[in-house]
Design an enzyme around this catalytic site. Structure first.
Site, PDB file in Angstrom:
ATOM      1  N   HIS A   1       3.284 -12.324  -5.279  1.00 44.93           N
ATOM      2  CA  HIS A   1       2.910 -11.638  -6.522  1.00 44.93           C
ATOM      3  C   HIS A   1       3.616 -12.218  -7.741  1.00 44.93           C
ATOM      4  O   HIS A   1       3.280 -11.865  -8.880  1.00 44.93           O
ATOM      5  CB  HIS A   1       3.226 -10.147  -6.429  1.00 44.93           C
TER       6      HIS A   1
ATOM      7  N   ASP B   1      -1.894 -11.694   3.426  1.00 47.37           N
ATOM      8  CA  ASP B   1      -1.286 -10.417   3.076  1.00 47.37           C
ATOM      9  C   ASP B   1      -2.390  -9.453   2.641  1.00 47.37           C
ATOM     10  O   ASP B   1      -3.397  -9.861   2.063  1.00 47.37           O
ATOM     11  CB  ASP B   1      -0.291 -10.630   1.929  1.00 47.37           C
TER      12      ASP B   1
ATOM     13  N   HIS C   1      -2.504  -7.493   0.278  1.00 43.22           N
ATOM     14  CA  HIS C   1      -2.641  -7.451  -1.174  1.00 43.22           C
ATOM     15  C   HIS C   1      -2.972  -8.838  -1.713  1.00 43.22           C
ATOM     16  O   HIS C   1      -2.544  -9.847  -1.155  1.00 43.22           O
ATOM     17  CB  HIS C   1      -1.346  -6.947  -1.812  1.00 43.22           C
TER      18      HIS C   1
ATOM     19  N   ASP D   1       0.931  -6.862   6.646  1.00 44.40           N
ATOM     20  CA  ASP D   1       0.668  -5.497   6.214  1.00 44.40           C
ATOM     21  C   ASP D   1      -0.800  -5.109   6.329  1.00 44.40           C
ATOM     22  O   ASP D   1      -1.177  -3.984   5.962  1.00 44.40           O
ATOM     23  CB  ASP D   1       1.184  -5.231   4.792  1.00 44.40           C
TER      24      ASP D   1
END
Length: 373
Positions: A142, A179, A181, A267
């Site tokens: 991120h 991931d 996200h 995740d």
């Protein structure tokens, strides 16, 4: 066949302290129900699973080194590095949106980025090891060129990819981010470049809300080199396999990378508290195995798996076991106690993937082949 694999780990990763989740109410009253999702216990349970499952006997332990300013400046601005340093020195807890730090965080973030550089050194220089699992924190995907965000301070895989290109002269590096996200920071850093292919499979309309859409395909020279695959909740193992066969494998095959780096956030697992994608150990094993096969075909086996998210302490080590099984070719004789009954992937997923294929085929221009589907 067992594939010799490095495991990069350092106990210093445990010293990065993200603190407690905090709920602050009017009047200043605070509730701190538990540790932040990204905490040192994640690393402890993964490490323990590696050691006690027997996987450790198939891994070559290595230590990381810290990324220097020169290394970080390949992908980050000077102002960003200075901001992270000063914020940590001042013991500012929130360095960026949901990027929680402590006094030692900046140095540990350099160690995390340096671990991916060490992984690059290993796969480029070793005559016997072409695969690496880097068990690192804080995560990085991120973090953009000038912004810490979402538990991330420096973009580990971006630092590693840029290092591979500059130091080893590579022309084509592929980054696959699985991931749950969207890897918005990695996308931002390479959005106008054609020497790094960035593919992100993530839960649609989740985090960050403003990024990860299918129409974000790169810009300028980078047009066509950024591939977003937003998938719906409940996608599961079967859905991920469909995505890999329909999009990820064909695109990597066209790009023909000289190195593949995975932003490996587990995740998307079936028990994760901040995900709804229902992927199991077998799904992660399939994904790692598939990318290993692609690496062996196109880049002499050079494959780096860098840890990102994953927050359920009961299932994160199991999901990561699956990744390492797929990476090494070792099957651990142990039954997953959380195996789910077979479930049918939503029909909408297949239509969504087909829509991504049809949309992005117009921009996949880095090969002369007219069609791959």
């Amino acid at each position: 066949m067992i594939h010799k694999t490095s495991w990069i780990w350092d106990d210093r990763f445990l010293r990065h302290n993200t603190g407690k989740i905090q709920y602050v109410f009017e009047g200043g009253e605070t509730v701190e129900p538990c540790d932040e999702f990204e905490n040192k216990h994640r690393m402890n349970v993964i490490k323990e699973m590696i050691e006690k499952s027997g996987l450790v006997h198939h891994l070559v332990r290595q230590s990381p080194y810290e990324a220097s300013d020169e290394d970080l400046l390949r992908v980050h601005t000077k102002n960003h590095i200075g901001h992270v340093q000063k914020a940590c020195e001042a013991e500012t807890r929130e360095v960026g949106p949901e990027a929680y730090a402590s006094a030692e965080t900046e140095g540990i973030a350099r160690l995390s980025a340096g671990a991916v550089m060490k992984a690059v050194d290993t796969v480029m220089e070793s005559e016997t090891i072409s695969k690496v699992y880097a068990q690192i924190r804080p995560p990085g995907h991120h973090a953009s060129s000038d912004q810490a965000m979402g538990f991330c301070f420096y973009n580990n895989v971006a630092v590693g990819a840029a290092y591979a290109i500059e130091h080893y002269g590579l022309k084509r590096v592929a980054i696959l981010d699985w991931d749950v996200h969207h890897g918005n920071g990695t996308q931002d850093i390479f959005y106008e470049r054609d020497d790094v292919l960035v593919i992100s499979i993530h839960e649609e309309d989740y985090f960050p809300l403003e990024s990860g859409q299918v129409y974000e395909i790169g810009q300028g020279k980078g047009e066509g080199y950024n591939v977003n695959i937003p998938v719906p909740s409940l996608t599961g193992d079967e859905g991920y396999q469909y995505v890999f066969e329909s999009i990820i494998a064909p695109v990597i095959s066209q790009f023909e990378p000289e190195l593949i780096i995975i932003s490996a956030g587990q995740d998307a697992n079936a028990l994760d508290p901040i995900s709804r994608l229902m992927v199991t150990r077998e799904g992660f094993k399939y994904m790692a195995n598939k990318v290993r096969e692609l690496a062996e075909t196109y880049c002499e086996g050079r494959l780096i798996v860098a840890q990102e998210g994953g927050y359920n302490l009961a299932y994160l080590p199991i999901a990561t076991m699956g990744v390492i099984e797929g990476l090494t070719g070792v099957d651990v004789n142990w039954k997953d106690p959380h195996v789910l009954p077979h479930r049918t992937t939503p029909t909408a997923l297949f239509q969504a993937v087909d829509n991504v294929v049809n949309y992005q085929k117009r921009f996949w221009k880095f090969a002369e082949k007219e069609s791959f589907c």
